[in-house]
Design a protein around this motif. Structure first.
Motif, PDB file in Angstrom:
ATOM      1  N   GLN A 287       7.012  59.165  20.046  1.00 52.69           N
ATOM      2  CA  GLN A 287       7.385  59.700  21.462  1.00 52.69           C
ATOM      3  C   GLN A 287       6.285  61.005  21.577  1.00 52.69           C
ATOM      4  O   GLN A 287       5.950  61.071  22.816  1.00 52.69           O
ATOM      5  CB  GLN A 287       8.749  60.003  21.733  1.00 52.69           C
TER       6      GLN A 287
ATOM      7  N   ASP B 183      18.955  53.053  22.864  1.00 50.55           N
ATOM      8  CA  ASP B 183      19.981  52.368  23.756  1.00 50.55           C
ATOM      9  C   ASP B 183      19.507  51.715  25.016  1.00 50.55           C
ATOM     10  O   ASP B 183      20.029  51.079  25.592  1.00 50.55           O
ATOM     11  CB  ASP B 183      20.970  53.359  24.165  1.00 50.55           C
ATOM     12  N   ASP B 184      18.159  51.930  25.124  1.00 50.22           N
ATOM     13  CA  ASP B 184      17.689  51.400  26.283  1.00 50.22           C
ATOM     14  C   ASP B 184      17.350  49.629  26.191  1.00 50.22           C
ATOM     15  O   ASP B 184      17.249  49.056  24.876  1.00 50.22           O
ATOM     16  CB  ASP B 184      16.213  51.930  26.671  1.00 50.22           C
TER      17      ASP B 184
ATOM     18  N   SER C  25      15.743  55.234  14.243  1.00 54.13           N
ATOM     19  CA  SER C  25      16.072  56.308  14.892  1.00 54.13           C
ATOM     20  C   SER C  25      15.211  57.556  14.206  1.00 54.13           C
ATOM     21  O   SER C  25      14.922  58.524  14.856  1.00 54.13           O
ATOM     22  CB  SER C  25      17.415  56.455  14.701  1.00 54.13           C
TER      23      SER C  25
ATOM     24  N   GLN D 242      12.219  55.092  25.251  1.00 54.80           N
ATOM     25  CA  GLN D 242      12.821  56.617  25.568  1.00 54.80           C
ATOM     26  C   GLN D 242      13.866  56.521  24.569  1.00 54.80           C
ATOM     27  O   GLN D 242      14.343  57.774  24.201  1.00 54.80           O
ATOM     28  CB  GLN D 242      12.971  56.791  26.918  1.00 54.80           C
ATOM     29  N   SER D 243      15.100  55.584  24.449  1.00 54.24           N
ATOM     30  CA  SER D 243      16.057  55.590  23.715  1.00 54.24           C
ATOM     31  C   SER D 243      16.202  54.370  22.993  1.00 54.24           C
ATOM     32  O   SER D 243      16.074  53.327  23.221  1.00 54.24           O
ATOM     33  CB  SER D 243      17.374  56.084  24.447  1.00 54.24           C
TER      34      SER D 243
ATOM     35  N   SER E 162      15.464  65.276  14.585  1.00 54.09           N
ATOM     36  CA  SER E 162      16.024  64.605  16.065  1.00 54.09           C
ATOM     37  C   SER E 162      17.167  63.485  15.837  1.00 54.09           C
ATOM     38  O   SER E 162      17.688  63.679  16.728  1.00 54.09           O
ATOM     39  CB  SER E 162      14.678  64.113  16.675  1.00 54.09           C
TER      40      SER E 162
END
Length: 359
Positions: free
Chosen positions: A57, A18-19, A50, A15-16, A254
Motif C-alpha cells: 500500500q 476484510d474488504d 497481512s 485497503q483491508s 503494521s
C-alpha cells in the motif's frame, strides 16, 4: 496442455483484508506459502498477506506490482515485482509463483515475459529474481559465477537460464533452535565484547526505532546494498534518512509483528556500525525471521557480527519464549558470517539462487 486461454490481469491490492476485493491478495499470500512448501518444504519462509499488505500500500520507498494468471477462472499462477523508487534506480526484482500442478503448461514463461514487459515500460534494464532449492544430493548441480555454493537444477532455474538469466550467487538458508542451551550464545557474546573493547557499545530496542537513533540507523541500513557480499548482482543504492526509518518501522509492525534490533555503536564517532534484526508475526509461537545483519566494512574484524547476533538471540528468547527457531539467509561467499552462524549452532536447511539479466 489445456487450450483454455490464459488471462493475466493486475493483482488487486485492497485497503483491508476484510474488504470484498481482498480475495486475490489473500490468495497471493497463500500461493507464496504453497510455493515455499513445494520447493523446499518450508512454508513458514513466506510472509502472510497481512504482513505484506502495508508494504504494497505504501509506495514511498518501493513500488510493488502484481499480476494474476487465470485459466478458466481459476488462479494458476502469479508474479510480483518490486521497484526501488530512487530516481537513479535501474533494477526490477520479481518473484514467479506457479504451483507444481501447473508447472508444465507454459504459465511460468508467460508470467516471466509479462514481468519483463512491465520492467521495460518502467525504464528498468536490470532484472533480478531468486529461486528456492533443496540441498544438493547429486553431481548435477548449478554453480554461480562467484564459485561459492551450488544448487540442484529445477524447472524454474531451467526456464530462467533459457531466457538469458545468469546464476550470480547462492545463498544458504540456515536455522537455529531457539530452545537449545543458551550457554553457547552467552559465552560467544562475552568473548566478543571483551575482544571488541571499549570503543564499541551494544544497543538494543524493539521497533519503532527511538527517534534519537533513527538517523544513525538509517546510515547503516543504507549500507546493506553496498557492503554486503552480492557477487555481480547490480543493486540500486538506496537513500535513507530518519523519515524513511519511521516509514519502514510502521510497515514492518503494521500487522502486529514484533521486531527486535541489536546494534553496535562506535563510541569515538557515535556512529551505528553493525546491526541485526529479528522479526516474528502475530503468532508468537511461529518461526522467527532474521532480517538484515551487517557490519560496516571499515569496522570488520572486531567480532561485531557475533555481538549483534548473540545479543539479539539471547534477548529474543525472553521476548518470544515460544518461537521454536530462527531462519536466516547468507551468501555462500560470506564466510565470516557463516562461520559465526555455524559456531552458534545454525544448520543449513535450504538454498536460494540469485539470478540476473540485463536488457
Amino acid at each position: 496442455m489445456t487450450t483454455t486461454e490464459l488471462r493475466i490481469t493486475p493483482l488487486t491490492v485492497p485497503q483491508s483484508l476484510d474488504d470484498t476485493d481482498a480475495a486475490e491478495f489473500i490468495a497471493f499470500g497463500e500461493l507464496n506459502r504453497l510455493i515455499c512448501d513445494e520447493e523446499v518444504g518450508l512454508p513458514d519462509l513466506a510472509e502472510s498477506s497481512s504482513q505484506m499488505l502495508a508494504s504494497w500500500q505504501d509506495e514511498s520507498d518501493r513500488l510493488h506490482i502484481g499480476y494474476v494468471a487465470r485459466r478458466g477462472g481459476e488462479i494458476v499462477g502469479m508474479v510480483s515485482l518490486a521497484y526501488a523508487q530512487e530516481e537513479h534506480a535501474r533494477t526490477a526484482e520479481f518473484d514467479l509463483l506457479v504451483p507444481a500442478a501447473y508447472a508444465d503448461q507454459g504459465i511460468a514463461e508467460a508470467l516471466l515475459l509479462h514481468a519483463e514487459d512491465d520492467a521495460r515500460r518502467r525504464g528498468r534494464n536490470v532484472l533480478q529474481t531468486w529461486t528456492l532449492h533443496r540441498p544438493v544430493t547429486d553431481d548435477d548441480a548449478l554453480v554461480p559465477k562467484t564459485g561459492w555454493g551450488r544448487i540442484p537444477p529445477t524447472a524454474l532455474s531451467a526456464l530462467l537460464g533459457s531466457h538469458g538469466y545468469g546464476l550470480e550467487q547462492v545463498e544458504r538458508n540456515s536455522e537455529l533452535d531457539l530452545r537449545a542451551d543458551p550457554a553457547v550464545l552467552e559465552r560467544a557474546l562475552a568473548e566478543a565484547i571483551a575482544f571488541a573493547g571499549a570503543d564499541y557499545r551494544s544497543l538494543t530496542w524493539e521497533l519503532p526505532t527511538p527517534p534519537a537513533l533513527r538517523e544513525g540507523y538509517a546510515a547503516v541500513l543504507a549500507r546493506l546494498v553496498t557492503d554486503a557480499p552480492s557477487g555481480d548482482m547490480d543493486f540500486d543504492e538506496e537513500n535513507w534518512d530518519a523519515e524513511r526509518v519511521a516509514r519502514r518501522d510502521a510497515r514492518l509492525t503494521s500487522a502486529g509483528e514484533l521486531v527486535g534490533v541489536s546494534a553496535v555503536e562506535h563510541v569515538p564517532s557515535g556512529e551505528i556500525v553493525a546491526y541485526n534484526e529479528l522479526l516474528i508475526g502475530l503468532d508468537r509461537a511461529g518461526m522467527t525471521h532474521q532480517f538484515g545483519t551487517l557490519v560496516a566494512r571499515e569496522h570488520r574484524g572486531h567480532r561485531l557480527g557475533t555481538i549483534v547476533k548473540c545479543a539479539n538471540l539471547l534477548r529474543w528468547r525472553d521476548l518470544v519464549p515460544h518461537s521454536p527457531r530462527v531462519s536466516t539467509f547468507n551468501a555462500e561467499e560470506n564466510r565470516p558470517m557463516l562461520d559465526i552462524n555455524e559456531a552458534l549452532g545454525f544448520v543449513p536447511v535450504s538454498y536460494a539462487g540469485a539470478w540476473q539479466k540485463k536488457i
